[in-house]
Design a protein around this motif. Sequence first.
Motif, PDB file in Angstrom:
ATOM      1  N   TRP A   9       0.832  -1.201   0.000  1.00 50.14           N
ATOM      2  CA  TRP A   9       0.000   0.000   0.000  1.00 50.14           C
ATOM      3  C   TRP A   9       0.869   1.255   0.000  1.00 50.14           C
ATOM      4  CZ3 TRP A   9      -5.109   1.406  -0.125  1.00 50.14           C
ATOM      5  CH2 TRP A   9      -5.417   2.688   0.326  1.00 50.14           C
ATOM      6  N   HIS A  85      -9.124   9.097  -3.783  1.00 52.57           N
ATOM      7  CA  HIS A  85      -9.332   7.706  -3.372  1.00 52.57           C
ATOM      8  C   HIS A  85     -10.064   6.913  -4.447  1.00 52.57           C
ATOM      9  CE1 HIS A  85      -7.780   7.625   0.680  1.00 52.57           C
ATOM     10  NE2 HIS A  85      -8.404   8.751   0.952  1.00 52.57           N
ATOM     11  N   THR A  88      -7.621   6.270  -7.423  1.00 52.47           N
ATOM     12  CA  THR A  88      -6.597   5.299  -7.009  1.00 52.47           C
ATOM     13  C   THR A  88      -7.205   3.912  -6.831  1.00 52.47           C
ATOM     14  OG1 THR A  88      -5.447   7.078  -5.854  1.00 52.47           O
ATOM     15  CG2 THR A  88      -4.772   4.849  -5.331  1.00 52.47           C
ATOM     16  N   GLY A  89      -8.403   3.835  -6.254  1.00 57.13           N
ATOM     17  CA  GLY A  89      -9.062   2.545  -6.063  1.00 57.13           C
ATOM     18  C   GLY A  89      -9.401   1.858  -7.369  1.00 57.13           C
ATOM     19  N   CYS A  93      -7.812  -1.707  -8.726  1.00 58.66           N
ATOM     20  CA  CYS A  93      -8.668  -2.859  -9.022  1.00 58.66           C
ATOM     21  C   CYS A  93      -8.461  -3.412 -10.427  1.00 58.66           C
ATOM     22  CB  CYS A  93     -10.133  -2.483  -8.819  1.00 58.66           C
ATOM     23  SG  CYS A  93     -10.588  -2.377  -7.078  1.00 58.66           S
ATOM     24  N   GLY A 102      -7.563  -1.715  -3.663  1.00 55.34           N
ATOM     25  CA  GLY A 102      -8.624  -0.888  -4.220  1.00 55.34           C
ATOM     26  C   GLY A 102      -9.823  -0.818  -3.294  1.00 55.34           C
ATOM     27  N   ILE A 103     -10.183  -1.948  -2.711  1.00 59.02           N
ATOM     28  CA  ILE A 103     -11.299  -1.976  -1.764  1.00 59.02           C
ATOM     29  C   ILE A 103     -10.977  -1.121  -0.548  1.00 59.02           C
ATOM     30  CG2 ILE A 103     -12.599  -3.485  -0.199  1.00 59.02           C
ATOM     31  CD1 ILE A 103     -12.373  -5.647  -2.421  1.00 59.02           C
ATOM     32  N   ASN A 105      -9.105   1.476  -0.551  1.00 62.30           N
ATOM     33  CA  ASN A 105      -9.270   2.858  -1.009  1.00 62.30           C
ATOM     34  C   ASN A 105     -10.730   3.278  -0.981  1.00 62.30           C
ATOM     35  OD1 ASN A 105      -7.308   4.816  -1.889  1.00 62.30           O
ATOM     36  ND2 ASN A 105      -6.457   3.185  -3.130  1.00 62.30           N
ATOM     37  N   PHE A 106     -11.612   2.402  -1.441  1.00 51.01           N
ATOM     38  CA  PHE A 106     -13.037   2.727  -1.440  1.00 51.01           C
ATOM     39  C   PHE A 106     -13.564   2.883  -0.011  1.00 51.01           C
ATOM     40  CE2 PHE A 106     -13.078   0.207  -5.611  1.00 51.01           C
ATOM     41  CZ  PHE A 106     -12.754   1.332  -6.339  1.00 51.01           C
TER      42      PHE A 106
END
Length: 124
Positions: A9, A85, A88-89, A93, A102-103, A105-106
């Motif tokens: 990350w 976010h 980037t997410g 993904c 990605g999750i 980030n969400f």
Amino acid sequence: MNTILNVIWLILAGIWLWIGYMLAGLLMCILIVTIPWGIASFRIANYSLWPFGREVVSKPTSGAWSFIGNVIWVLLAGWWLALEHLVTGVIMCLTIIGIPLGIANFKLIPVSLAPLGKEIVESR
């Protein structure tokens, strides 16, 4: 496992997100009136740098002032941090390995929109 995810990350998203939150915090600290938003931004910046193994929870003592502050925050800086976010997410993904990142980030989008009245605690 949290350490491995945090290192990946940090390299792929953490630095950029941290820079975004730090810039928002510095901008908020320019005026004395907006210092509480700057402090909240710095707190979330540290969380966005190393998120796995920690979680954001609502403070039970936060009230109407936190809500009003969060509305102002969305107008000043929250929307572009949430957009950061989201972008980037979506990019994360695109690969199978990046899907957990990605999750994550969400999951940070609501925090980027409403940082006041939240605290960061260790996950169980």
